[in-house]
Design an enzyme around this catalytic site. Structure first.
Site, PDB file in Angstrom:
ATOM      1  N   SER A  12      55.218  30.539  27.249  1.00  0.00           N
ATOM      2  CA  SER A  12      55.057  31.695  26.309  1.00  0.00           C
ATOM      3  C   SER A  12      56.202  32.002  25.468  1.00  0.00           C
ATOM      4  O   SER A  12      57.378  31.621  25.758  1.00  0.00           O
ATOM      5  CB  SER A  12      54.799  32.809  27.346  1.00  0.00           C
ATOM      6  N   HIS A  24      27.208  -3.201   1.809  1.00  0.00           N
ATOM      7  CA  HIS A  24      26.745  -2.031   1.412  1.00  0.00           C
ATOM      8  C   HIS A  24      26.036  -1.763  -0.057  1.00  0.00           C
ATOM      9  O   HIS A  24      25.155  -1.005  -0.038  1.00  0.00           O
ATOM     10  CB  HIS A  24      28.288  -1.170   1.244  1.00  0.00           C
ATOM     11  N   TYR A  41      38.925  25.000  33.696  1.00  0.00           N
ATOM     12  CA  TYR A  41      39.810  24.842  34.886  1.00  0.00           C
ATOM     13  C   TYR A  41      40.473  25.992  35.160  1.00  0.00           C
ATOM     14  O   TYR A  41      41.066  26.827  34.189  1.00  0.00           O
ATOM     15  CB  TYR A  41      40.762  23.612  34.593  1.00  0.00           C
ATOM     16  N   ASP A 101      47.000  40.300  25.168  1.00  0.00           N
ATOM     17  CA  ASP A 101      46.992  39.681  26.442  1.00  0.00           C
ATOM     18  C   ASP A 101      45.634  39.944  27.202  1.00  0.00           C
ATOM     19  O   ASP A 101      44.895  39.167  27.929  1.00  0.00           O
ATOM     20  CB  ASP A 101      48.035  39.602  27.394  1.00  0.00           C
ATOM     21  N   GLU A 142      54.316  31.737  19.098  1.00  0.00           N
ATOM     22  CA  GLU A 142      52.714  32.101  19.824  1.00  0.00           C
ATOM     23  C   GLU A 142      52.234  33.347  19.116  1.00  0.00           C
ATOM     24  O   GLU A 142      51.358  33.765  18.713  1.00  0.00           O
ATOM     25  CB  GLU A 142      53.140  31.950  21.141  1.00  0.00           C
ATOM     26  N   HIS A 143      53.307  34.474  19.792  1.00  0.00           N
ATOM     27  CA  HIS A 143      53.068  36.050  19.511  1.00  0.00           C
ATOM     28  C   HIS A 143      54.003  36.513  18.661  1.00  0.00           C
ATOM     29  O   HIS A 143      55.470  36.143  18.567  1.00  0.00           O
ATOM     30  CB  HIS A 143      52.972  36.592  20.597  1.00  0.00           C
ATOM     31  N   HIS A 201      56.800  35.571  32.388  1.00  0.00           N
ATOM     32  CA  HIS A 201      55.879  34.670  32.687  1.00  0.00           C
ATOM     33  C   HIS A 201      56.426  33.409  33.255  1.00  0.00           C
ATOM     34  O   HIS A 201      55.896  32.612  34.164  1.00  0.00           O
ATOM     35  CB  HIS A 201      55.447  34.096  31.228  1.00  0.00           C
ATOM     36  N   GLN A 221      56.901  38.912  27.995  1.00  0.00           N
ATOM     37  CA  GLN A 221      56.743  37.175  27.985  1.00  0.00           C
ATOM     38  C   GLN A 221      57.629  36.687  28.734  1.00  0.00           C
ATOM     39  O   GLN A 221      57.426  35.583  29.488  1.00  0.00           O
ATOM     40  CB  GLN A 221      56.716  36.870  26.328  1.00  0.00           C
TER      41      GLN A 221
END
Lengths: 428, 428
Positions: free
Chosen positions: A233, A416, A126, A357, A323-324, A258, A255
């Site tokens: 972010s 079984h 997407y 990025d 995240e970073h 964003h 960042q």
């Protein structure tokens, strides 16, 4: 930026309080559920109806012809093509090393065991429409799937009165997308999950979107696989007086621009450096085109924490699980062993976060909100699956039959046990 | 069993209609959300209150002392210990081969890139209480986490007036669980997700449970990672006249006895063999302890499909994407290339599915409901995460700076471009 200087536990307590993720919205849930059911029942016609209703566009063809991609590529700025091709080369060389292979184990007489790792058959990506078109994200979603060996990679993106974004089409061509459909929102997700006359059913849907897209992805999860639902972010920087405060400020702002909920964070042992970065952030903000967004992120979400020493800075960052994570320290690579939780790590003064990025090669689709404790960057593994297999000779089965029947009967599962014993029913 | 014989498309259409998964229940959702909030706010006291309320047990200690595990092990039937130890050896040798490692790439001047693959710090395993105690599942959940290198593996299981199940405690000791807590239901999941004074917060929760457990796991997803929500068991068998109908019937019943919604399925090119298996199933059912459950599964969920040839049988099975797939054909290994979708594959006449449930070594926690199209067996990878890292020299950054700033400005992200340019602001 807010500067905090307190005990390590109090710092951790402060920094791990994140904005709560958006609660689910019952009205959105109901609307999306209805759209999914309608697309599932009525296919292309339902998709067309929603595009008319939501975007006021009457679509003759849902499929975007390959010639549109070719035309966009032919008309693109050569500098953009060069940049996308460089990114593609580096993303490809990095992700190719991620590819994992199965194994076969034939160590016991009469027994072969193993695991195949094979690509998913079809994947849907997407790509949001609107003002923010991110060709870089197309490379980050599509190339790992390509390297995994996915045969059919389908891109969906909302239609637009002025035609689709040419940078998106150019990136789709460079990435090697197999098909593009101009359909967006929940109806696009539903179409990919269940298939329509025109749009193929896929095995996994990736890529970001608005709340209707994210809600639809959650709802079709299980019918297909999905990637993570990304949050705002985050950038964490560990730096001391050896770093350049202007560079650190610029990285924090990269960042912050964003989203108002983005979180720029610096942890440093130097109060002087903290102040210098704070001043640089304020100064740089004044000339940024997205200053209003970045300011909100800096002032409401960001912070600078002053800690006693470098090891404490890593303790705090591991609790944040950003995240970073930038390590703006001399000989930064030596600190890798101290990093437990981070999606992507940038070591050294020149390793500015935007390098990752765009062109470095690691994926920029990363776990947010502290989830790097247990989630990973999007990668080749996300587009493959493992299939276990065994074969046993009758002698090998005989060796282990008693263990199987003992465990089966301990668990109250008589059928079984009998399945194994059936193999020996005619033996002496 | 119902025998169907029609066209391949009609067969696929029939066989891919599965029981709808349980819809979410608003009352259960509300009750579970309240329990999670209470445990998050009030910790151990909330957990104790719920155990009193739901199980009528007043717990002094939530932690089960190691001595209880030692005592259960000392008192266990030596045959059970031998069986669990054999299973442990085979599961360990298999899953050790699953372990993946990271990489480092230093192919471009001034650039190092790589990926670390490291274990999660702590994992929680839920073990249901009640009549069905599955020590084999403890090995299947815990051993892959051990092999991944998880340092803290915590088991939670509901308390019981007569004490905990001794086979569960024995399996926990053999698997090497670090801590056991006697707490069950949503409150156990909430405790593992958020931590209490006594119960540690973990990074991932695995293991099956009732609707309260499954709902709680879905609700805490994101705060922690979870494994798949498992559906009813499935077994698909591909066989022809060369197979033994009694063995195939016994294998079908081994999964049918799990649950009324379990799905036993045979696809064969032989109408005679289909009838023989159907007759054998009816005959064997009469003497099964769990005949009532197995009958419901056989009659309501199961089927035998007669198809023109062996390749068609694989076409049908790939559309089903069964949890377990048996290939009861001569030289079965040759057909591996035809198998696209299956969680675990059993090749050859002696490879009865219960071999894989207990001792062969592959994991028995598998994707159900057609999700083997995109999901995999539980494995070592589920207990590890990948961390990307890069370092760039200033010269390396200079080589790629134009590409980065071009892409950043194409995407309208000026601060991204400036972060890179900041590194060169004092240069000529």
């Amino acid at each position: 930026m807010k500067i905090i200087q307190t005990t390590i536990p109090a710092t951790i307590d402060y920094v791990t309080k994140r904005s709560a993720s958006a609660a689910s919205n019952p009205e959105v849930d109901a609307a999306v559920a209805k759209i999914i059911a309608n697309v599932r029942a009525n296919g292309d016609q339902a998709v067309r109806d929603y595009e008319k209703q939501f975007d006021n566009i009457e679509l003759s063809d849902l499929r975007v012809p390959q010639s549109e991609l070719d035309d966009a590529y032919a008309a693109a700025d050569p500098q953009l093509i060069d940049a996308l091709e460089l990114a593609k080369r580096n993303i490809t060389s990095y992700h190719t090393k991620e590819k994992q292979f199965g194994f076969v184990d034939a160590e016991q007489p009469g027994v072969m065991r193993g695991e195949r790792i094979t690509p998913l058959a079809a994947v849907g990506v997407y790509v949001p429409g609107g003002t923010a078109a991110y060709p870089s994200s197309i490379l980050m979603n599509v190339l790992p799937a390509k390297i995994a060996g996915v045969k059919r990679i389908v891109l969906v993106t909302p239609p637009h009165h002025d035609g689709l974004n040419s940078a998106v089409l150019t990136a789709a061509k460079i990435a090697g997308v197999d098909e593009v459909y101009q359909v967006g929102g929940s109806q696009a997700i539903a179409a990919l999950a269940y298939g329509t006359e025109t749009i193929p059913q896929v095995d996994k849907i990736t890529g970001p979107g608005n709340i209707f897209v994210a809600t639809a992805k959650k709802m079709v999860f299980g019918q297909v696989s999905i990637d993570m639902i990304a949050g705002p972010s985050e950038i964490g920087v560990i730096a001391d007086d050896n770093a350049d405060p202007e560079n650190v400020a610029a990285d924090l702002l990269s960042q912050a621009e964003h989203d108002r909920l983005s979180r720029p964070m610096l942890v440093t042992p130097s109060a002087d450096f903290a102040q210098a970065v704070s001043d640089a952030v304020d100064r740089q903000l004044t000339t940024l085109p997205r200053a209003e967004i970045a300011s909100a992120a800096v002032n409401n979400q960001g912070f600078i924490a002053v800690v006693p020493d470098i090891p404490s800075a890593f303790t705090v960052m591991n609790a944040i699980a950003p995240e970073h994570l930038e390590v703006q320290l001399p000989d930064a690579a030596q600190y890798l062993s101290l990093i437990q939780n981070a999606g992507s790590v940038f070591l050294g003064f020149a390793a500015s976060e935007p390098v990752g990025d765009y062109v470095a090669g690691p994926n920029h689709i990363l776990p947010t909100g502290g989830t790097s404790r247990f989630f990973s960057a999007l990668g080749v593994a996300d587009f493959m699956k493992r299939t276990q297999f065994i074969t046993y000779s009758k002698d090998a089965l005989a060796r282990e039959a008693k263990a199987i029947t003992t465990l089966a009967r301990t668990e109250g599962l008589e059928a079984h046990a009998r399945a194994v014993e059936s193999r020996f029913r005619n033996d002496q």
